[in-house]
Design an enzyme around this catalytic site. Structure first.
Site, PDB file in Angstrom:
ATOM      1  N   ASP A   1      15.543   6.439   7.467  1.00 38.58           N
ATOM      2  CA  ASP A   1      14.703   6.678   8.640  1.00 38.58           C
ATOM      3  C   ASP A   1      14.877   5.551   9.651  1.00 38.58           C
ATOM      4  O   ASP A   1      14.372   5.633  10.766  1.00 38.58           O
ATOM      5  CB  ASP A   1      13.233   6.766   8.197  1.00 38.58           C
ATOM      6  CG  ASP A   1      12.298   7.142   9.338  1.00 38.58           C
ATOM      7  OD1 ASP A   1      12.703   7.980  10.171  1.00 38.58           O
ATOM      8  OD2 ASP A   1      11.180   6.595   9.413  1.00 38.58           O
TER       9      ASP A   1
ATOM     10  N   ARG B   1       0.835  -1.225   0.000  1.00 36.35           N
ATOM     11  CA  ARG B   1       0.000   0.000   0.000  1.00 36.35           C
ATOM     12  C   ARG B   1       0.856   1.255   0.000  1.00 36.35           C
ATOM     13  O   ARG B   1       0.591   2.211  -0.723  1.00 36.35           O
ATOM     14  CB  ARG B   1      -0.920   0.003   1.230  1.00 36.35           C
ATOM     15  CG  ARG B   1      -2.075  -0.964   1.154  1.00 36.35           C
ATOM     16  CD  ARG B   1      -2.881  -0.885   2.438  1.00 36.35           C
ATOM     17  NE  ARG B   1      -2.015  -1.135   3.582  1.00 36.35           N
ATOM     18  CZ  ARG B   1      -1.778  -2.340   4.084  1.00 36.35           C
ATOM     19  NH1 ARG B   1      -2.373  -3.396   3.582  1.00 36.35           N
ATOM     20  NH2 ARG B   1      -0.964  -2.498   5.106  1.00 36.35           N
ATOM     21  N   ILE B   2       1.919   1.262   0.854  1.00 36.18           N
ATOM     22  CA  ILE B   2       2.752   2.471   0.939  1.00 36.18           C
ATOM     23  C   ILE B   2       3.502   2.674  -0.376  1.00 36.18           C
ATOM     24  O   ILE B   2       3.600   3.788  -0.887  1.00 36.18           O
ATOM     25  CB  ILE B   2       3.725   2.386   2.140  1.00 36.18           C
ATOM     26  CG1 ILE B   2       2.933   2.267   3.446  1.00 36.18           C
ATOM     27  CG2 ILE B   2       4.645   3.613   2.179  1.00 36.18           C
ATOM     28  CD1 ILE B   2       3.770   2.022   4.699  1.00 36.18           C
TER      29      ILE B   2
ATOM     30  N   ARG C   1      12.591  -1.102   7.473  1.00 40.00           N
ATOM     31  CA  ARG C   1      13.254  -1.606   8.670  1.00 40.00           C
ATOM     32  C   ARG C   1      14.749  -1.670   8.384  1.00 40.00           C
ATOM     33  O   ARG C   1      15.166  -2.088   7.286  1.00 40.00           O
ATOM     34  CB  ARG C   1      12.762  -3.014   9.034  1.00 40.00           C
ATOM     35  CG  ARG C   1      11.393  -3.078   9.670  1.00 40.00           C
ATOM     36  CD  ARG C   1      11.366  -2.455  11.062  1.00 40.00           C
ATOM     37  NE  ARG C   1      10.055  -2.536  11.696  1.00 40.00           N
ATOM     38  CZ  ARG C   1       9.107  -1.604  11.601  1.00 40.00           C
ATOM     39  NH1 ARG C   1       9.319  -0.515  10.899  1.00 40.00           N
ATOM     40  NH2 ARG C   1       7.957  -1.748  12.248  1.00 40.00           N
TER      41      ARG C   1
ATOM     42  N   HIS D   1      13.533   7.239  12.894  1.00 38.48           N
ATOM     43  CA  HIS D   1      12.376   6.345  12.710  1.00 38.48           C
ATOM     44  C   HIS D   1      11.065   7.113  12.944  1.00 38.48           C
ATOM     45  O   HIS D   1      10.316   6.816  13.876  1.00 38.48           O
ATOM     46  CB  HIS D   1      12.481   5.129  13.649  1.00 38.48           C
ATOM     47  CG  HIS D   1      11.612   3.981  13.198  1.00 38.48           C
ATOM     48  ND1 HIS D   1      11.952   2.651  13.404  1.00 38.48           N
ATOM     49  CD2 HIS D   1      10.425   3.949  12.549  1.00 38.48           C
ATOM     50  CE1 HIS D   1      11.006   1.874  12.918  1.00 38.48           C
ATOM     51  NE2 HIS D   1      10.078   2.641  12.386  1.00 38.48           N
ATOM     52  N   ILE D   2      10.811   8.069  12.048  1.00 37.62           N
ATOM     53  CA  ILE D   2       9.619   8.933  12.201  1.00 37.62           C
ATOM     54  C   ILE D   2       8.637   8.787  11.036  1.00 37.62           C
ATOM     55  O   ILE D   2       7.822   9.678  10.795  1.00 37.62           O
ATOM     56  CB  ILE D   2      10.011  10.425  12.327  1.00 37.62           C
ATOM     57  CG1 ILE D   2      10.936  10.857  11.163  1.00 37.62           C
ATOM     58  CG2 ILE D   2      10.658  10.723  13.668  1.00 37.62           C
ATOM     59  CD1 ILE D   2      10.936  12.334  10.895  1.00 37.62           C
ATOM     60  N   GLY D   3       8.727   7.667  10.306  1.00 42.36           N
ATOM     61  CA  GLY D   3       7.886   7.486   9.116  1.00 42.36           C
ATOM     62  C   GLY D   3       6.424   7.848   9.349  1.00 42.36           C
ATOM     63  O   GLY D   3       5.797   8.533   8.544  1.00 42.36           O
ATOM     64  N   SER D   4       5.859   7.389  10.442  1.00 45.03           N
ATOM     65  CA  SER D   4       4.421   7.608  10.697  1.00 45.03           C
ATOM     66  C   SER D   4       4.181   8.692  11.742  1.00 45.03           C
ATOM     67  O   SER D   4       3.047   8.861  12.203  1.00 45.03           O
ATOM     68  CB  SER D   4       3.793   6.299  11.192  1.00 45.03           C
ATOM     69  OG  SER D   4       4.414   5.901  12.406  1.00 45.03           O
TER      70      SER D   4
ATOM     71  N   GLU E   1      18.593   0.500  16.695  1.00 42.99           N
ATOM     72  CA  GLU E   1      17.927   1.761  17.039  1.00 42.99           C
ATOM     73  C   GLU E   1      17.774   1.885  18.547  1.00 42.99           C
ATOM     74  O   GLU E   1      17.444   0.877  19.186  1.00 42.99           O
ATOM     75  CB  GLU E   1      16.550   1.831  16.359  1.00 42.99           C
ATOM     76  CG  GLU E   1      16.678   1.890  14.847  1.00 42.99           C
ATOM     77  CD  GLU E   1      15.324   1.951  14.135  1.00 42.99           C
ATOM     78  OE1 GLU E   1      14.273   2.010  14.799  1.00 42.99           O
ATOM     79  OE2 GLU E   1      15.330   1.930  12.892  1.00 42.99           O
TER      80      GLU E   1
HETATM   81  C1  DGY Z   1       5.448   0.999  11.668  1.00 43.94           C
HETATM   82  O1  DGY Z   1       4.271   1.301  11.855  1.00 43.94           O
HETATM   83  O2  DGY Z   1       5.826  -0.151  11.425  1.00 43.94           O
HETATM   84  C2  DGY Z   1       6.431   2.111  11.791  1.00 43.94           C
HETATM   85  O3  DGY Z   1       7.659   1.797  11.245  1.00 43.94           O
HETATM   86  C3  DGY Z   1       6.596   2.466  13.236  1.00 43.94           C
HETATM   87  O4  DGY Z   1       7.244   1.406  13.878  1.00 43.94           O
END
Ligand code: DGY
Length: 328
Positions: free
Chosen positions: A262, A156-157, A238, A286-289, A267
């Site tokens: 990211d 989806r992303i 990841r 790690h701020i994707g969302s 981490e």
């Molecule tokens: C996810 O939702 O998997 C993001 O990477 C936050 O961990």
């Protein structure tokens, strides 16, 4: 009697109130991560757990004999030991859909930042260098528009990234995935490509794969060797999907131009990680969302999954590997 649940990280008050309507709950609401011995004590009598990270494996499950559902506030669920959960009949749920656009935005943030050297030049201006140097090409970067983007992992992303690339930046989009994506092919002109060909043809390579045993270090020395010397590599998935040592070597040996990251193998990333010393690498925590709206939606979705799971309904987002448990 309401089912007992434990929430192992702070969540928005509204989400907590929703859980309170349906469950008898306790919460770890401190900023620092919950110490494992406290978590072990808290899960001893609960039927449901909300988590953000931390392995849900055999050892953990042995501390939670009544557990029926683990709801992670993330789309990735590499913290789940699927076999151990299946054996114990514990449902695992995650938070798909609600973060797709937000993560796709950040991927483009990294693409633009690395291509146009935004963090490096921001630092340069703030350090008072503007006007001191005469070299007019010093601050040049590379174009993003009308280049080729390769997406490895077209879920989806990936499709949201393809939309931005094709419709916004008029890029050619190549993708690799387990299955063909007719809609992305038709709407965005995305072309399915074998990984090696995608690597050799792309100006920007974005990896968007979940972490599994199969995808661990799937991008390594060979893959970096195939990329163009001007390629920029982006990872918002990841850290362990990439062999980070191979990435460092590829950057040091100028096999690729730069990277936008990211996520990291470890981490929080260690201060001694050589990637932090490279101006051509953009690094994020790690701020994707991580926007207010999306993190709220993720927490609410996780709460809905939890409540459904502990009240005898099928949660909407059971992870695909454990769906058969929910059908029993
Ligand atoms: C996810 O939702 O998997 C993001 O990477 C936050 O961990």
């Amino acid at each position: 009697m309401k089912p007992k649940v434990f929430i192992s990280a702070p969540i928005p008050k509204k989400v907590e109130d929703y859980i309170a309507q349906h469950c008898d709950y306790r919460i770890w609401d401190k900023k620092e991560p919950i110490p494992p011995e406290i978590l072990a004590r808290e899960v001893a009598d609960v039927k449901g757990l909300i988590t953000k990270k931390g392995a849900i494996n055999k050892e953990f499950l042995s501390q939670a004999p009544h557990l029926k559902v683990v709801s992670t506030i993330s789309v990735g669920y590499d913290s789940f030991d699927i076999e151990a959960m299946r054996e114990r009949n514990v449902l695992g749920t995650h938070t798909p859909f609600v973060l797709d656009e937000t993560v796709a935005d950040l991927v483009f943030g990294l693409i633009l930042s690395a291509a146009r050297r935004l963090p490096e030049l921001d630092r340069w201006v703030k350090e008072g260098n503007w006007g001191k140097e005469k070299d007019s090409e010093r601050n040049f970067g590379v174009d993003v528009h009308h280049t080729t983007l390769g997406i490895i992992g077209m879920g989806r992303i990936g499709e949201k990234i393809a939309r931005r690339a094709a419709l916004g930046f008029e890029m050619d989009v190549l993708y690799n995935s387990n299955s063909r994506k007719p809609e992305a092919e038709e709407k965005y002109g995305a072309r399915y490509s074998e990984v090696d060909e995608l690597l050799a043809s792309s100006d920007f390579v974005v990896v968007m794969l979940p972490l599994t045993q199969e995808t661990h270090h799937i991008i390594g020395e060979k893959q970096f060797g195939l990329m163009k010397p001007n390629a920029i590599f982006i990872n918002c998935a990841r850290g362990q999907v990439v062999d980070e040592k191979a990435l460092v070597r590829a950057l040091q040996e100028k096999k690729i131009r730069g990277a936008g990251l990211d996520v990291f193998e470890v981490e929080p990333v260690g201060q001694d990680n050589p990637l932090l010393q490279m101006d051509n690498v953009v690094t994020l925590p790690h701020i994707g969302s991580a926007t207010h709206n999306t993190r709220f939606d993720m927490a609410m979705r996780a709460a809905e999954n939890l409540v459904a799971g502990v009240t005898g309904q099928v949660p909407p987002d059971v992870v695909k590997e454990l769906k058969s448990l929910a059908e029993l």
